[in-house]
Design a protein around this motif. Sequence first.
Motif, mmCIF file in Angstrom:
data_model
loop_
_atom_site.group_PDB
_atom_site.id
_atom_site.type_symbol
_atom_site.label_atom_id
_atom_site.label_comp_id
_atom_site.label_asym_id
_atom_site.label_seq_id
_atom_site.Cartn_x
_atom_site.Cartn_y
_atom_site.Cartn_z
ATOM 1 N N VAL A 106 0.835 -1.207 0.000
ATOM 2 C CA VAL A 106 0.000 0.000 0.000
ATOM 3 C C VAL A 106 0.869 1.255 0.000
ATOM 4 O O VAL A 106 0.876 2.024 -0.968
ATOM 5 N N LEU A 107 1.620 1.461 1.068
ATOM 6 C CA LEU A 107 2.443 2.672 1.142
ATOM 7 C C LEU A 107 3.526 2.673 0.066
ATOM 8 O O LEU A 107 3.740 3.684 -0.615
ATOM 9 N N GLY A 108 4.216 1.552 -0.097
ATOM 10 C CA GLY A 108 5.279 1.485 -1.096
ATOM 11 C C GLY A 108 4.759 1.747 -2.493
ATOM 12 O O GLY A 108 5.377 2.479 -3.276
ATOM 13 N N THR A 109 3.622 1.158 -2.819
ATOM 14 C CA THR A 109 3.018 1.383 -4.133
ATOM 15 C C THR A 109 2.657 2.851 -4.318
ATOM 16 O O THR A 109 2.882 3.438 -5.390
ATOM 17 N N THR A 110 2.106 3.458 -3.293
ATOM 18 C CA THR A 110 1.740 4.872 -3.367
ATOM 19 C C THR A 110 2.959 5.746 -3.610
ATOM 20 O O THR A 110 2.944 6.644 -4.467
ATOM 21 N N TYR A 111 4.026 5.488 -2.884
ATOM 22 C CA TYR A 111 5.238 6.298 -3.023
ATOM 23 C C TYR A 111 5.863 6.126 -4.407
ATOM 24 O O TYR A 111 6.293 7.107 -5.037
ATOM 25 N N VAL A 112 5.922 4.881 -4.895
ATOM 26 C CA VAL A 112 6.527 4.630 -6.204
ATOM 27 C C VAL A 112 5.726 5.321 -7.302
ATOM 28 O O VAL A 112 6.288 5.996 -8.177
ATOM 29 N N LEU A 113 4.411 5.183 -7.279
ATOM 30 C CA LEU A 113 3.591 5.802 -8.318
ATOM 31 C C LEU A 113 3.625 7.326 -8.215
ATOM 32 O O LEU A 113 3.638 8.024 -9.236
ATOM 33 N N LYS A 114 3.652 7.845 -7.008
ATOM 34 C CA LYS A 114 3.716 9.300 -6.825
ATOM 35 C C LYS A 114 4.975 9.876 -7.466
ATOM 36 O O LYS A 114 4.914 10.846 -8.237
ATOM 37 N N GLU A 115 6.122 9.292 -7.184
ATOM 38 C CA GLU A 115 7.376 9.826 -7.714
ATOM 39 C C GLU A 115 7.541 9.515 -9.202
ATOM 40 O O GLU A 115 8.064 10.339 -9.951
ATOM 41 N N ALA A 116 7.101 8.340 -9.625
ATOM 42 C CA ALA A 116 7.181 8.019 -11.049
ATOM 43 C C ALA A 116 6.368 9.025 -11.863
ATOM 44 O O ALA A 116 6.846 9.586 -12.857
ATOM 45 N N LEU A 117 5.155 9.292 -11.433
ATOM 46 C CA LEU A 117 4.295 10.213 -12.173
ATOM 47 C C LEU A 117 4.766 11.655 -12.061
ATOM 48 O O LEU A 117 4.542 12.456 -12.972
ATOM 49 N N HIS A 118 5.414 11.991 -10.979
ATOM 50 C CA HIS A 118 5.993 13.331 -10.852
ATOM 51 C C HIS A 118 6.949 13.599 -12.012
ATOM 52 O O HIS A 118 6.886 14.657 -12.656
ATOM 53 N N HIS A 119 7.818 12.642 -12.298
ATOM 54 C CA HIS A 119 8.814 12.832 -13.353
ATOM 55 C C HIS A 119 8.216 12.626 -14.748
ATOM 56 O O HIS A 119 8.547 13.376 -15.686
ATOM 57 N N LEU A 120 7.344 11.644 -14.911
ATOM 58 C CA LEU A 120 6.755 11.409 -16.227
ATOM 59 C C LEU A 120 5.845 12.557 -16.650
ATOM 60 O O LEU A 120 5.826 12.945 -17.824
ATOM 61 N N THR A 121 5.125 13.125 -15.694
ATOM 62 C CA THR A 121 4.262 14.264 -16.005
ATOM 63 C C THR A 121 5.096 15.474 -16.411
ATOM 64 O O THR A 121 4.749 16.209 -17.347
ATOM 65 N N ARG A 122 6.197 15.660 -15.728
ATOM 66 C CA ARG A 122 7.093 16.769 -16.079
ATOM 67 C C ARG A 122 7.659 16.579 -17.477
ATOM 68 O O ARG A 122 7.816 17.534 -18.236
ATOM 69 N N GLN A 123 7.960 15.328 -17.841
ATOM 70 C CA GLN A 123 8.478 15.018 -19.179
ATOM 71 C C GLN A 123 7.381 15.071 -20.255
ATOM 72 O O GLN A 123 7.677 15.171 -21.434
ATOM 73 N N ARG A 124 6.139 14.909 -19.805
ATOM 74 C CA ARG A 124 4.970 14.838 -20.674
ATOM 75 C C ARG A 124 4.934 13.555 -21.509
ATOM 76 O O ARG A 124 4.274 13.493 -22.529
ATOM 77 N N GLN A 125 5.575 12.511 -21.027
ATOM 78 C CA GLN A 125 5.444 11.200 -21.655
ATOM 79 C C GLN A 125 6.099 10.139 -20.776
ATOM 80 O O GLN A 125 6.944 10.440 -19.939
ATOM 81 N N GLY A 126 5.685 8.905 -20.990
ATOM 82 C CA GLY A 126 6.239 7.783 -20.237
ATOM 83 C C GLY A 126 5.129 6.865 -19.751
ATOM 84 O O GLY A 126 3.958 7.253 -19.681
ATOM 85 N N ASN A 127 5.496 5.641 -19.414
ATOM 86 C CA ASN A 127 4.512 4.630 -19.036
ATOM 87 C C ASN A 127 4.811 4.030 -17.672
ATOM 88 O O ASN A 127 5.974 3.822 -17.315
#
Length: 231
Positions: A106-127
């Motif tokens: 739960v917590l680990g998944t939340t943290y990983v997705l939060k940081e992954a999307l932080h960078h992918l959103t900034r890049q405007r692409q990624g999966n």
Amino acid sequence: MAGGTFVVVGGTSGLGLAVARRLLGRQRVVVVGDEPWEVAAVADELDCPGAACDITSYEQVRELFAGVVERYGVIGGVAHCASVWAGGDLLDLNPERIRRAVEVNVLGTTYVLKEALHHLTRQRQGNVVYVGALAVTRSRPGIPVYRATKSYGASLVESLAEAQQSNRVKVMQLHPGPMPTRLQERAGAEFLDEVYAQPEQVAAEVVRLLLLAADDLYVSGEQVLRADGRW
């Protein structure tokens, strides 16, 4: 997706290791695990970078992704394959085992997705591909806590995918059935179905999703595969 570095969280064993192996040769891969000695051994075996990270620590997850970006630039995709097993009837489960499952799943998944999307959103692409479990869609006795924690991840992915408002950043989930992996060894033979997929088979689908281009048509957030070996 031509270019970028792919981060495989839980990449030192089982499905995560199979994903890392399949990506290598075409993409740069960073394998992530919680045991430094195991990360070092796998990174040496695969001849790729590795990073030790306790995903239950938000600071460590943040430093992990920041370090990947600083060193390698664009993140092409993130496969979140890390998970902790918590089998057994609720009345029999050790409170420490319950706590650990919640922290990682739960917590680990939340943290990983939060940081992954932080960078992918900034890049405007990624999966992002979240590896859930078939248990989310099919209830079975003896796994109430495991199923509940993995269901959290599935719900989180659906909400995050809807929030992207763009196909350029895809947040996807894949739900394998029991597979012959280290996690399955801990679960026990009684939880391994007569029909099942091999990690290498499921890894092929994870990699296909990771490599989708920004303009590829895909419904982000959907359960993309019931990967239990059936047809």
